[in-house]
Design an enzyme around this catalytic site. Structure first.
Site, PDB file in Angstrom:
ATOM      1  N   LEU A   8      41.238  36.133  32.773  1.00 31.92           N
ATOM      2  CA  LEU A   8      40.524  36.076  31.515  1.00 31.92           C
ATOM      3  C   LEU A   8      40.756  35.348  30.531  1.00 31.92           C
ATOM      4  CD1 LEU A   8      39.369  39.864  31.960  1.00 31.92           C
ATOM      5  CD2 LEU A   8      38.111  38.043  32.436  1.00 31.92           C
ATOM      6  N   ASP A  48      48.766  40.478  34.410  1.00 25.40           N
ATOM      7  CA  ASP A  48      49.807  41.766  34.711  1.00 25.40           C
ATOM      8  C   ASP A  48      50.688  42.257  33.478  1.00 25.40           C
ATOM      9  OD1 ASP A  48      48.033  41.814  36.777  1.00 25.40           O
ATOM     10  OD2 ASP A  48      49.379  40.710  37.913  1.00 25.40           O
ATOM     11  N   ASP A  65      48.340  37.816  28.717  1.00 25.57           N
ATOM     12  CA  ASP A  65      49.253  37.365  29.648  1.00 25.57           C
ATOM     13  C   ASP A  65      48.993  38.366  31.050  1.00 25.57           C
ATOM     14  OD1 ASP A  65      50.666  35.844  27.942  1.00 25.57           O
ATOM     15  OD2 ASP A  65      51.511  37.622  27.362  1.00 25.57           O
ATOM     16  N   GLU A 110      46.322  54.489  43.675  1.00 22.53           N
ATOM     17  CA  GLU A 110      45.773  53.683  42.676  1.00 22.53           C
ATOM     18  C   GLU A 110      44.343  54.616  42.432  1.00 22.53           C
ATOM     19  OE1 GLU A 110      44.585  49.617  43.436  1.00 22.53           O
ATOM     20  OE2 GLU A 110      46.546  49.363  44.679  1.00 22.53           O
ATOM     21  N   HIS A 143      46.833  47.331  38.750  1.00 26.34           N
ATOM     22  CA  HIS A 143      47.725  46.440  39.408  1.00 26.34           C
ATOM     23  C   HIS A 143      48.660  47.264  40.791  1.00 26.34           C
ATOM     24  CE1 HIS A 143      50.306  42.989  40.234  1.00 26.34           C
ATOM     25  NE2 HIS A 143      51.029  43.557  40.211  1.00 26.34           N
ATOM     26  N   ARG A 187      36.235  28.123  32.193  1.00 29.97           N
ATOM     27  CA  ARG A 187      36.688  29.662  32.313  1.00 29.97           C
ATOM     28  C   ARG A 187      36.061  30.335  30.756  1.00 29.97           C
ATOM     29  NH1 ARG A 187      40.184  32.131  35.264  1.00 29.97           N
ATOM     30  NH2 ARG A 187      41.302  30.053  35.846  1.00 29.97           N
ATOM     31  N   MET A 232      39.221  39.299  40.528  1.00 29.91           N
ATOM     32  CA  MET A 232      40.214  38.448  41.009  1.00 29.91           C
ATOM     33  C   MET A 232      40.080  37.032  40.144  1.00 29.91           C
ATOM     34  SD  MET A 232      42.071  39.989  43.066  1.00 29.91           S
ATOM     35  CE  MET A 232      43.220  38.816  43.942  1.00 29.91           C
ATOM     36  N   GLY A 291      35.855  47.141  46.617  1.00 30.55           N
ATOM     37  CA  GLY A 291      35.409  48.040  45.444  1.00 30.55           C
ATOM     38  C   GLY A 291      36.000  49.477  45.706  1.00 30.55           C
ATOM     39  N   SER A 292      37.112  49.654  46.284  1.00 29.91           N
ATOM     40  CA  SER A 292      37.648  51.160  46.512  1.00 29.91           C
ATOM     41  C   SER A 292      38.124  51.681  45.340  1.00 29.91           C
ATOM     42  CB  SER A 292      38.638  51.031  47.790  1.00 29.91           C
ATOM     43  OG  SER A 292      39.886  50.573  47.183  1.00 29.91           O
TER      44      SER A 292
HETATM   45  C1  GRF Z   1      43.848  46.907  44.631  1.00 25.20           C
HETATM   46  O1  GRF Z   1      44.845  47.065  45.245  1.00 25.20           O
HETATM   47  C2  GRF Z   1      43.994  46.437  43.123  1.00 25.20           C
HETATM   48  O2  GRF Z   1      45.179  46.884  42.481  1.00 25.20           O
HETATM   49  C3  GRF Z   1      44.150  44.912  43.383  1.00 25.20           C
HETATM   50  O3  GRF Z   1      43.449  44.638  44.167  1.00 25.20           O
HETATM   51  C4  GRF Z   1      43.025  45.320  44.973  1.00 25.20           C
HETATM   52  C5  GRF Z   1      41.472  45.971  44.791  1.00 25.20           C
HETATM   53  O4  GRF Z   1      40.969  46.905  45.807  1.00 25.20           O
HETATM   54  N1  GRF Z   1      44.276  44.446  41.864  1.00 25.20           N
HETATM   55  P1  GRF Z   1      39.450  47.500  45.757  1.00 25.20           P
HETATM   56  O5  GRF Z   1      38.459  46.144  45.575  1.00 25.20           O
HETATM   57  O6  GRF Z   1      39.429  48.256  44.438  1.00 25.20           O
HETATM   58  O7  GRF Z   1      39.262  48.213  47.016  1.00 25.20           O
END
Ligand code: GRF
Length: 216
Positions: A95, A147, A145, A176, A111, A67, A92, A14-15
């Site tokens: 959807l 990403d 689709d 990010e 992403h 799903r 992860m 969750g960063s």
């Molecule tokens: C990030 O690199 C994000 O781009 C990818 O998964 C990672 C998640 O990191 N989809 P965090 O959980 O937000 O720390």
């Protein structure tokens, strides 16, 4: 006027959620975090949300037969607290098309690559193996689709000769955390217009574009 309400979907540390929490702590930020949902019990992202006083739910996908059934529960939980915008932040799970379609134009994903290059997993090692000199990250609107979808913001970082997937990931992650709050701000302000595959940002001069586009 009340701010758009955001639901954040997570699966791990969750960063990126933390970057959104930190941005939204500013009273001037145009969006409010209303709910954090994890499909994995006990992850650190949930602790971050609780510490920030944001309601959380854990909805283990393993408890569902399909799903679609999982996604319907997600949808109901988000609507129950009147979420306007969804942010996928290290979520992860793929959807289903009905869910993506229902939230079209109102759901963002981050992403760790410069899309449309390196969709999917292990993006940093694949970028090193491909020999690219610039790598980075993308925030885009979600379509059915993987990403895919109109790009709202991207940031580039250099790939250095001695990079490992870990050192490169760390350099990308810094960006990010910079572009996700920026992209959410733009969407929440109603400045993201979709034209075919393109997201056009109202009021963003092209001259500002350098390695980070749009510059934030
Ligand atoms: C990030 O690199 C994000 O781009 C990818 O998964 C990672 C998640 O990191 N989809 P965090 O959980 O937000 O720390």
């Amino acid at each position: 006027m009340s701010k758009p309400r955001v639901g954040v979907l997570v699966s791990g540390r969750g960063s990126n959620l933390q970057a959104l929490i930190d941005a939204a702590a500013d009273p001037a930020y145009p969006a409010e975090l209303a709910l954090v949902i994890s499909n994995v019990p006990g992850v650190f992202a949930l602790e971050r949300a609780e510490k920030a006083g944001i309601p959380t739910r854990t909805i283990p996908h393993k408890n569902f037969l399909s799903r679609e059934a999982f996604d319907q529960t997600l949808d109901a939980e988000l609507r129950a607290v009147e979420v306007d915008i969804i942010c996928l932040a290290g979520f992860m799970r793929l959807l289903s098309a009905p869910f993506s379609t229902a939230w079209h134009g109102r759901m963002l994903n981050v992403h760790p690559a410069l899309l449309p290059s390196f969709k999917g997993l292990n993006t940093h090692q694949r970028a090193i193996d491909a020999g690219v000199k610039l790598h980075g990250c993308t925030v885009h609107l979600v379509t059915p689709d993987l990403d895919d979808g109109p790009i709202v913001a991207q940031a580039a970082v250099p790939v250095l000769a001695d990079d490992t997937a870990e050192t490169l990931a760390a350099r990308v992650l810094v960006q990010e955390h910079r572009i996700y709050p920026l992209a959410l701000k733009l969407l929440a302000e109603g400045r993201v217009r979709v034209d075919g595959n393109r997201a056009i940002i109202d009021g963003m001069g092209d001259a500002e574009a350098a390695l980070v586009n749009p510059a934030g």
